[in-house]
Design a protein around this motif. Structure first.
Motif, PDB file in Angstrom:
ATOM      1  N   THR A  28       0.836  -1.203   0.000  1.00 46.23           N
ATOM      2  CA  THR A  28       0.000   0.000   0.000  1.00 46.23           C
ATOM      3  C   THR A  28       0.870   1.252   0.000  1.00 46.23           C
ATOM      4  OG1 THR A  28      -1.799  -1.168   1.110  1.00 46.23           O
ATOM      5  CG2 THR A  28      -1.797   1.244   1.270  1.00 46.23           C
ATOM      6  N   GLU A  53      -2.585   2.077 -11.980  1.00 48.56           N
ATOM      7  CA  GLU A  53      -3.975   1.614 -11.876  1.00 48.56           C
ATOM      8  C   GLU A  53      -4.043   0.096 -11.781  1.00 48.56           C
ATOM      9  OE1 GLU A  53      -5.838   3.335 -15.290  1.00 48.56           O
ATOM     10  OE2 GLU A  53      -5.358   5.375 -14.609  1.00 48.56           O
ATOM     11  N   ALA A  56      -2.945  -0.887  -8.313  1.00 48.96           N
ATOM     12  CA  ALA A  56      -4.018  -0.626  -7.341  1.00 48.96           C
ATOM     13  C   ALA A  56      -5.104  -1.698  -7.425  1.00 48.96           C
ATOM     14  CB  ALA A  56      -4.608   0.763  -7.567  1.00 48.96           C
ATOM     15  N   THR A  57      -5.453  -2.114  -8.632  1.00 52.03           N
ATOM     16  CA  THR A  57      -6.459  -3.158  -8.803  1.00 52.03           C
ATOM     17  C   THR A  57      -5.970  -4.474  -8.207  1.00 52.03           C
ATOM     18  OG1 THR A  57      -7.358  -2.116 -10.777  1.00 52.03           O
ATOM     19  CG2 THR A  57      -7.805  -4.463 -10.509  1.00 52.03           C
ATOM     20  N   THR A  60      -6.108  -4.316  -4.460  1.00 54.27           N
ATOM     21  CA  THR A  60      -7.490  -4.459  -3.987  1.00 54.27           C
ATOM     22  C   THR A  60      -7.885  -5.933  -3.947  1.00 54.27           C
ATOM     23  OG1 THR A  60      -8.120  -2.279  -4.803  1.00 54.27           O
ATOM     24  CG2 THR A  60      -9.897  -3.865  -4.481  1.00 54.27           C
ATOM     25  N   HIS A  61      -7.525  -6.670  -4.996  1.00 57.96           N
ATOM     26  CA  HIS A  61      -7.813  -8.113  -5.019  1.00 57.96           C
ATOM     27  C   HIS A  61      -7.066  -8.836  -3.902  1.00 57.96           C
ATOM     28  CE1 HIS A  61     -10.273  -8.345  -8.603  1.00 57.96           C
ATOM     29  NE2 HIS A  61      -9.391  -7.594  -9.261  1.00 57.96           N
ATOM     30  N   ARG A  63      -6.019  -7.613  -1.039  1.00 55.66           N
ATOM     31  CA  ARG A  63      -6.622  -7.274   0.253  1.00 55.66           C
ATOM     32  C   ARG A  63      -7.933  -8.021   0.477  1.00 55.66           C
ATOM     33  NH1 ARG A  63      -4.501  -4.122   3.714  1.00 55.66           N
ATOM     34  NH2 ARG A  63      -2.886  -2.662   3.179  1.00 55.66           N
ATOM     35  N   ALA A  64      -8.617  -8.355  -0.607  1.00 53.41           N
ATOM     36  CA  ALA A  64      -9.873  -9.103  -0.509  1.00 53.41           C
ATOM     37  C   ALA A  64      -9.621 -10.608  -0.417  1.00 53.41           C
ATOM     38  CB  ALA A  64     -10.755  -8.792  -1.713  1.00 53.41           C
TER      39      ALA A  64
END
Length: 79
Positions: A28, A53, A56-57, A60-61, A63-64
């Motif tokens: 991050t 970008e 960042a995508t 996000t994946h 972190r999920a």
């Protein structure tokens, strides 16, 4: 990767949530700095446009708890 005493390049088995959280926090921080770097690079070399970008995508994946295909880790056959 998660280095072990016997293998500096060992795969991360995600059995240590604290380790994973530290890695995601580091990524991050890197991501926060990436936008400016990518914009500067893209002004000179267009191929760098959008790297921030995509990073960042992917973050996000991660972190999920998803892998690159969008499946929850560990991946199942149905993914």
């Amino acid at each position: 990767m998660r280095p072990t005493e016997g293998d500096r390049l060992a795969s991360n088995d995600h059995s240590d949530p604290a380790w994973d959280a530290r890695v995601l926090d580091e990524l991050t921080s890197i991501g926060a700095e990436l936008t400016g770097v990518v914009r500067s690079l893209a002004e000179v070399l267009a191929r760098f446009d959008g790297y921030d970008e995509r990073f960042a995508t992917a973050l996000t994946h991660a972190r999920a708890g998803e892998d690159a295909s969008g499946c929850s880790a560990p991946s199942s056959v149905s993914c």
